[in-house]
Scaffold this motif. Sequence first.
Motif, mmCIF file in Angstrom:
data_model
loop_
_atom_site.group_PDB
_atom_site.id
_atom_site.type_symbol
_atom_site.label_atom_id
_atom_site.label_comp_id
_atom_site.label_asym_id
_atom_site.label_seq_id
_atom_site.Cartn_x
_atom_site.Cartn_y
_atom_site.Cartn_z
ATOM 1 N N TYR A 138 -8.550 -4.660 -14.496
ATOM 2 C CA TYR A 138 -7.221 -4.052 -14.377
ATOM 3 C C TYR A 138 -6.215 -4.700 -15.333
ATOM 4 N N LEU A 139 -6.711 -5.172 -16.481
ATOM 5 C CA LEU A 139 -5.801 -5.820 -17.426
ATOM 6 C C LEU A 139 -4.852 -4.816 -18.072
ATOM 7 N N LYS A 140 -5.320 -3.618 -18.337
ATOM 8 C CA LYS A 140 -4.422 -2.602 -18.898
ATOM 9 C C LYS A 140 -3.332 -2.238 -17.899
ATOM 10 N N GLU A 141 -3.711 -2.101 -16.622
ATOM 11 C CA GLU A 141 -2.722 -1.798 -15.591
ATOM 12 C C GLU A 141 -1.720 -2.942 -15.458
ATOM 13 N N THR A 142 -2.203 -4.169 -15.645
ATOM 14 C CA THR A 142 -1.316 -5.332 -15.590
ATOM 15 C C THR A 142 -0.312 -5.285 -16.745
ATOM 16 N N PHE B 177 -10.629 -8.780 -22.454
ATOM 17 C CA PHE B 177 -9.483 -9.404 -23.093
ATOM 18 C C PHE B 177 -9.241 -8.810 -24.482
ATOM 19 N N MET B 178 -10.320 -8.545 -25.225
ATOM 20 C CA MET B 178 -10.158 -7.919 -26.533
ATOM 21 C C MET B 178 -9.518 -6.541 -26.384
ATOM 22 N N ALA B 179 -9.953 -5.793 -25.374
ATOM 23 C CA ALA B 179 -9.353 -4.480 -25.123
ATOM 24 C C ALA B 179 -7.875 -4.627 -24.770
ATOM 25 N N ALA B 180 -7.540 -5.686 -24.021
ATOM 26 C CA ALA B 180 -6.139 -5.921 -23.640
ATOM 27 C C ALA B 180 -5.294 -6.272 -24.864
ATOM 28 N N ILE C 71 4.612 -5.216 -24.928
ATOM 29 C CA ILE C 71 4.142 -6.523 -24.457
ATOM 30 C C ILE C 71 3.334 -7.230 -25.533
ATOM 31 N N LYS C 72 3.611 -8.520 -25.733
ATOM 32 C CA LYS C 72 2.832 -9.348 -26.642
ATOM 33 C C LYS C 72 1.769 -10.078 -25.825
ATOM 34 N N VAL C 73 0.524 -9.696 -26.018
ATOM 35 C CA VAL C 73 -0.587 -10.275 -25.262
ATOM 36 C C VAL C 73 -1.110 -11.502 -25.989
ATOM 37 N N GLN C 74 -1.321 -12.570 -25.235
ATOM 38 C CA GLN C 74 -1.821 -13.822 -25.804
ATOM 39 C C GLN C 74 -2.986 -14.356 -24.983
ATOM 40 N N GLY C 75 -3.730 -15.277 -25.611
ATOM 41 C CA GLY C 75 -4.756 -16.041 -24.926
ATOM 42 C C GLY C 75 -4.606 -17.498 -25.314
ATOM 43 N N LYS C 76 -5.572 -18.310 -24.949
ATOM 44 C CA LYS C 76 -5.465 -19.748 -25.228
ATOM 45 C C LYS C 76 -5.979 -20.123 -26.606
ATOM 46 N N HIS C 77 -6.737 -19.242 -27.247
ATOM 47 C CA HIS C 77 -7.387 -19.613 -28.512
ATOM 48 C C HIS C 77 -7.023 -18.635 -29.611
ATOM 49 N N GLY C 78 -6.586 -19.159 -30.745
ATOM 50 C CA GLY C 78 -6.264 -18.330 -31.884
ATOM 51 C C GLY C 78 -4.803 -17.929 -31.904
#
Length: 444
Positions: A247-251, A293-296, A305-312
């Motif tokens: 449900y990352l897209k819904e988030t 996560f890649m899809a998000a 929304i600016k989507v981020q992760g911990k790496h890169g």
Amino acid sequence: MILLDEEIYILSYEKDAAKKLVYAPKRGCVELIDQQLADCLNNRTITAESSLVKELIKAIQKTPQKDLNVMKNGFPELNIDLSNGCNMRCIYCYAGRGEGRIKYQRKEDIDLILDTYFRYLDNLPDHQENATCSIIFTNDAEPTFVPDLLKYTVMTALEKAKRFDIKPIFLLPTNGAFDEELRAFIIKYFNVVSCSFEGLPEVQNQHRPLINNKPSFDRVYDNIKALYQSGIKLIFSVVVTRYNIDYLKETINFFDKNFPGSVVSFGQINLSGRALADKKALGVDQQHFDERFMAALKYGKLTSIKVQGKHGHPNLIPRSHYCSSTAKPNWSVSVAGDMYACMEEKSEAMKIGCFDFEQRELNFDQERIKMLGQKTVDCNEKCCDCFAKYLCAGGCVSKNENQLALCTGIRERCVHFVNHAYEEKKMRVAARRLFNITEDKERR
């Protein structure tokens, strides 16, 4: 590969399979080439003396090499644990929050920590008038659990910093479950708030119940809505478990509707710490997370929304240290006075000193500090031939072995970041041509 003393990597181009991207990691630079030249470079059937190769390297070297020691810049951050208590009972928490006897930082010890920290900064060779420093209230406990101590520390830091011509910047990692009075204080004095908040009400209430096991969504939403409307810089941290992995897209849609323009960071659940047996049922398959996560990341570009992760990093900012905790290192002080380089990883390997509250002094472990400073991605054998090494910097040094499974997903995301950087570069070039702006004017 190395061409004319330049380290480069050939990567896929998402918009055209007949072309490739050439990425120079130490410059954060990317150029487009055709498939034929890419094949010749990969097969070593073209020499470095070729005019095509020379032109390519010349184009790359127009971009100066970046400072790979960027994480060393600036003052070390000060992180202070005010207690070991929490007003929530998150089902995935890695830390021991609130179990057993609650311990609190004493005001006189807070005074000592702040005095020692500001004197240390004042003696650094790069200290300048009106310099800024960052003071954080660590996420190893909920800082708003003790509002009086939080207010005392902020006001005391402001007063003490004046004597050294230093301006503190206050950052607050929080679960958002504080009262209205404290909310007004946070809006007035804090520069950045990082809120652990899952967005979707059903997920928030499942993941992050209050201390009395009641739902937390309404209280947290009201608080962060007030912070958002005040203009304070907000960063949202979402923990991904089996409950919300699909449900990352819904988030993202939730944040886009309620907090447009925000930064949302998705982090895979860390299977460690307390309640480990319960957390195992919450874990997500690594490949499943990487795909979602890649899809998000891609979906976020269709929203505000600016989507981020911990790496890169999408702007290709290279670094040799994973974080400033090893590079500077930072100061993270526990209730007992132990000082660690990292506010999350409070292990013996990250311990860099200790406050002796009885003797009113700080004892540094200089050997440990030196050792941590030497832990760069260039010392990591598994990273030496990886194009993404300066984007993820090898991962957290204290969790290195546990992160081997993450590499496939990190590389995939970093290829996407390189592609994103190239498209941004194309847009800048087009804008310069349209408005007749030279590169020198743009830099000014």
